[in-house]
Design a protein around this motif. Structure first.
Motif, mmCIF file in Angstrom:
data_model
loop_
_atom_site.group_PDB
_atom_site.id
_atom_site.type_symbol
_atom_site.label_atom_id
_atom_site.label_comp_id
_atom_site.label_asym_id
_atom_site.label_seq_id
_atom_site.Cartn_x
_atom_site.Cartn_y
_atom_site.Cartn_z
ATOM 1 N N MET A 27 -13.918 1.885 11.614
ATOM 2 C CA MET A 27 -13.716 1.593 10.238
ATOM 3 C C MET A 27 -12.626 2.495 9.571
ATOM 4 N N PRO A 28 -12.397 3.763 10.067
ATOM 5 C CA PRO A 28 -11.421 4.747 9.602
ATOM 6 C C PRO A 28 -10.017 3.965 9.596
ATOM 7 N N GLN A 29 -9.673 3.433 10.771
ATOM 8 C CA GLN A 29 -8.465 2.769 11.035
ATOM 9 C C GLN A 29 -8.055 1.641 9.900
ATOM 10 N N LEU A 30 -9.270 0.788 9.897
ATOM 11 C CA LEU A 30 -9.018 -0.168 8.777
ATOM 12 C C LEU A 30 -9.001 0.140 7.439
ATOM 13 N N ALA A 31 -9.660 1.221 7.122
ATOM 14 C CA ALA A 31 -9.168 1.883 5.778
ATOM 15 C C ALA A 31 -7.935 2.259 5.636
ATOM 16 N N GLU A 32 -7.446 3.202 6.693
ATOM 17 C CA GLU A 32 -6.097 3.519 6.833
ATOM 18 C C GLU A 32 -5.177 2.640 6.700
ATOM 19 N N ALA A 33 -5.325 1.439 7.315
ATOM 20 C CA ALA A 33 -4.393 0.200 7.462
ATOM 21 C C ALA A 33 -4.207 -0.385 5.924
ATOM 22 N N SER A 55 0.865 -7.333 7.226
ATOM 23 C CA SER A 55 1.631 -6.271 7.553
ATOM 24 C C SER A 55 0.628 -5.320 8.021
ATOM 25 N N ASN A 56 0.710 -4.667 9.354
ATOM 26 C CA ASN A 56 -0.222 -3.658 9.721
ATOM 27 C C ASN A 56 -1.705 -4.270 9.900
ATOM 28 N N GLY A 57 -1.503 -5.394 10.157
ATOM 29 C CA GLY A 57 -2.813 -6.100 10.638
ATOM 30 C C GLY A 57 -3.708 -6.496 9.193
ATOM 31 N N VAL A 58 -2.946 -6.456 8.216
ATOM 32 C CA VAL A 58 -3.620 -6.791 6.795
ATOM 33 C C VAL A 58 -2.896 -7.898 6.254
ATOM 34 N N TRP A 59 -3.635 -9.027 5.632
ATOM 35 C CA TRP A 59 -2.882 -10.114 4.968
ATOM 36 C C TRP A 59 -2.650 -9.535 3.542
ATOM 37 N N PRO A 81 -8.717 -7.971 7.397
ATOM 38 C CA PRO A 81 -8.397 -7.724 6.074
ATOM 39 C C PRO A 81 -7.450 -8.195 5.061
ATOM 40 N N ARG A 82 -7.696 -8.347 3.869
ATOM 41 C CA ARG A 82 -6.762 -8.919 2.763
ATOM 42 C C ARG A 82 -6.768 -8.062 1.662
ATOM 43 N N LEU A 83 -5.353 -8.113 1.134
ATOM 44 C CA LEU A 83 -5.361 -7.356 -0.130
ATOM 45 C C LEU A 83 -4.475 -8.378 -1.045
ATOM 46 N N THR A 84 -5.297 -8.549 -2.371
ATOM 47 C CA THR A 84 -4.537 -9.555 -3.056
ATOM 48 C C THR A 84 -4.389 -8.865 -4.616
ATOM 49 N N VAL A 85 -3.308 -9.566 -5.258
ATOM 50 C CA VAL A 85 -3.042 -8.757 -6.500
ATOM 51 C C VAL A 85 -2.248 -9.979 -7.191
ATOM 52 N N GLN A 86 -2.669 -9.930 -8.778
ATOM 53 C CA GLN A 86 -1.936 -10.948 -9.578
ATOM 54 C C GLN A 86 -0.656 -10.299 -10.144
ATOM 55 N N VAL A 87 0.366 -10.937 -10.121
ATOM 56 C CA VAL A 87 1.525 -10.452 -10.696
ATOM 57 C C VAL A 87 1.520 -10.861 -12.069
ATOM 58 N N ILE A 88 1.469 -9.645 -13.118
ATOM 59 C CA ILE A 88 1.535 -9.853 -14.632
ATOM 60 C C ILE A 88 2.695 -9.469 -15.147
#
Length: 147
Positions: free
Chosen positions: A1-7, A94-98, A45-52
């Motif tokens: 889990m620490p690797q995932l959080a770092e990524a 990037s880095n295993g993260v969408w 894992p996935r990171l999502t953000v709305q451009v405002i």
């Protein structure tokens, strides 16, 4: 889990830094403030953000075409722009993260209309007969002259 959080942290920091470097001069009011984490359909894992902000659409397209992020890891993918119902999304890995940056689709989509059968023209815009009828008339004229 620490690797995932770092990524996740590294990928988010890289995406935010790249976003503001890419758009700060042309679209300074386009912001990516509210990042959310989740899991993509493939379990990664996935990171999502709305451009405002003002010019969010133009900023996202500029970012996708300029793409100043480095893709140094195995499995990293360049960004693509996808059109989903109600959203325009720039997505990359990037880095295993969408990573998904998106904005609401503001383009007006016309309502579908039934197709109409084109009307057959009796004559061309110049008033001349269509070629087939003109050739038939010319042939008749020459046939009359030969008689």
């Amino acid at each position: 889990m620490p690797q995932l959080a770092e990524a996740l942290v590294e990928t988010k920091e890289s995406a935010v830094r790249s976003w503001y470097l890419a758009v700060r001069d042309r679209y300074p009011s386009a912001l990516v403030p509210d990042w959310r984490t989740g899991t993509a359909g493939d379990g990664t894992p996935r990171l999502t953000v709305q451009v405002i902000g003002e010019h969010a659409q133009e900023a996202l397209h500029h970012f996708a075409s300029a793409y100043p992020l480095s893709l140094a890891n195995s499995g990293d993918l360049r960004p693509v722009v996808e059109y989903r119902p109600g959203r325009v999304v720039c997505v990359w890995r990037s880095n295993g993260v969408w990573v998904e940056m998106w904005h609401h689709d503001t383009t007006a989509t016309p309502a579908p209309t039934p197709a109409l059968m084109p009307q057959r023209r009796q004559s061309s815009p110049s008033g001349r007969l269509p070629l087939g009828q003109r050739l038939t008339n010319i042939r008749r004229q020459y046939a009359m002259k030969e008689i």
